[in-house]
Scaffold this motif. Structure first.
Motif, PDB file in Angstrom:
ATOM      1  N   PRO A 179      25.190  -6.445  16.666  1.00 30.49           N
ATOM      2  CA  PRO A 179      24.834  -5.461  17.690  1.00 30.49           C
ATOM      3  C   PRO A 179      25.814  -4.298  17.641  1.00 30.49           C
ATOM      4  O   PRO A 179      26.931  -4.448  17.144  1.00 30.49           O
ATOM      5  N   VAL A 181      27.967  -2.378  19.788  1.00 32.93           N
ATOM      6  CA  VAL A 181      28.499  -2.399  21.148  1.00 32.93           C
ATOM      7  C   VAL A 181      28.919  -1.014  21.629  1.00 32.93           C
ATOM      8  O   VAL A 181      28.911  -0.744  22.840  1.00 32.93           O
ATOM      9  N   GLU A 255      21.072  -4.920  22.689  1.00 32.64           N
ATOM     10  CA  GLU A 255      22.414  -4.486  23.077  1.00 32.64           C
ATOM     11  C   GLU A 255      22.341  -3.163  23.851  1.00 32.64           C
ATOM     12  O   GLU A 255      23.019  -2.998  24.881  1.00 32.64           O
TER      13      GLU A 255
END
Length: 264
Positions: A179, A181, A255
């Motif tokens: 993902p 972030v 995410e």
């Protein structure tokens, strides 16, 4: 050439106009032999050719997705060009950038996008957030939006900080499914309410063949990672990284959605 491949023009620098002293890469406004002005990105700058690769891939993917980005061109810089430059820092940059560089068409009169002044509609915001999550682009924050308003339309610039996996490519498979972030800091995240719809639309556009065609235009002499035997070997990793990431887009979409929920 693959019919899907972008057709980048090649121009020659005729005049160094002025440096753009923003960030560490020291791009410049330069005039070329087609009489147009360009924002020139140098292969001899801090991140070297990899920043140009990220700029090229990111820009051409954005264009294929229908987003507005200034025309990208290859730019030849002659070895004699910097000899009359008085600034030693710029002279060194020009010396180490002899050969093929990259530039974006200069949008004269454009102004920096300000989210407090201009509201981006939810569809466009979702498109840009999706793109940057795919590319792992850390450089589209409120502090540095890397977007311009030109003729009342939003234009994307500066993808050189994207694809940061290529600074350490040994574990590209793992990085391809991570993902993103840093999407929590994206300047348009709060407006990105249509990520699921955009995910379906964009995955249909970004076929494996299209990604391969975009990566194919990277010049051989930018592919300098010595951990690969050939330039084509390095190209294959870019292609496989992007196609893997697109196939697993649900990871970075989720995410982004979670990060957005924390903002609203």
């Amino acid at each position: 050439m693959n019919k899907l491949s972008p057709q980048l023009r090649t121009v020659n620098v005729t005049r160094y106009v002025t440096p753009l002293r923003e960030g560490g890469s020291l791009p410049a406004i330069a005039e070329a032999d087609d009489n147009f002005l360009y924002v020139l990105k140098f292969r001899g700058a801090g991140q070297g050719p990899k920043a140009l690769i990220a700029e090229l891939i990111g820009g051409e993917i954005a264009r294929k997705l229908g987003l507005k980005i200034p025309e990208l061109v290859f730019v030849n810089l002659d070895e004699a060009f910097g000899r009359t430059e008085a600034d030693e820092e710029i002279q060194d940059l020009l010396k180490f950038s002899v050969g093929l560089n990259l530039a974006l068409h200069y949008l004269s009169g454009a102004i920096t996008f300000d989210p407090t002044v201009t509201t981006v509609d939810e569809k466009l915001a979702s498109q840009i957030v999706w793109l940057d999550a795919l590319l792992t682009n850390v450089d589209r924050t409120a502090r540095n939006t890397n977007m311009l308003i030109w003729h009342q339309e939003l234009w994307l610039i500066d993808h050189g900080a994207a694809l940061y996996f290529h600074h350490s490519m040994d574990n590209w498979e793992e990085q391809a499914i991570r993902p993103f972030v840093q999407i929590k800091d994206h300047v348009l995240l709060k407006r990105a309410a249509e990520l699921d719809n955009i995910d379906a639309d964009f995955k249909a556009i970004l076929t494996t063949e299209l990604i391969e065609a975009i990566v194919a235009i990277i010049p051989d002499d930018w592919l300098t990672d010595r951990s690969f035997e050939t330039a084509d070997d390095q190209r294959k990793v870019y292609t496989r990284f992007l196609n893997t990431r697109i196939a697993n887009s649900a990871i970075f979409v989720k995410e982004a959605q979670n990060a957005r929920q924390a903002l609203i």
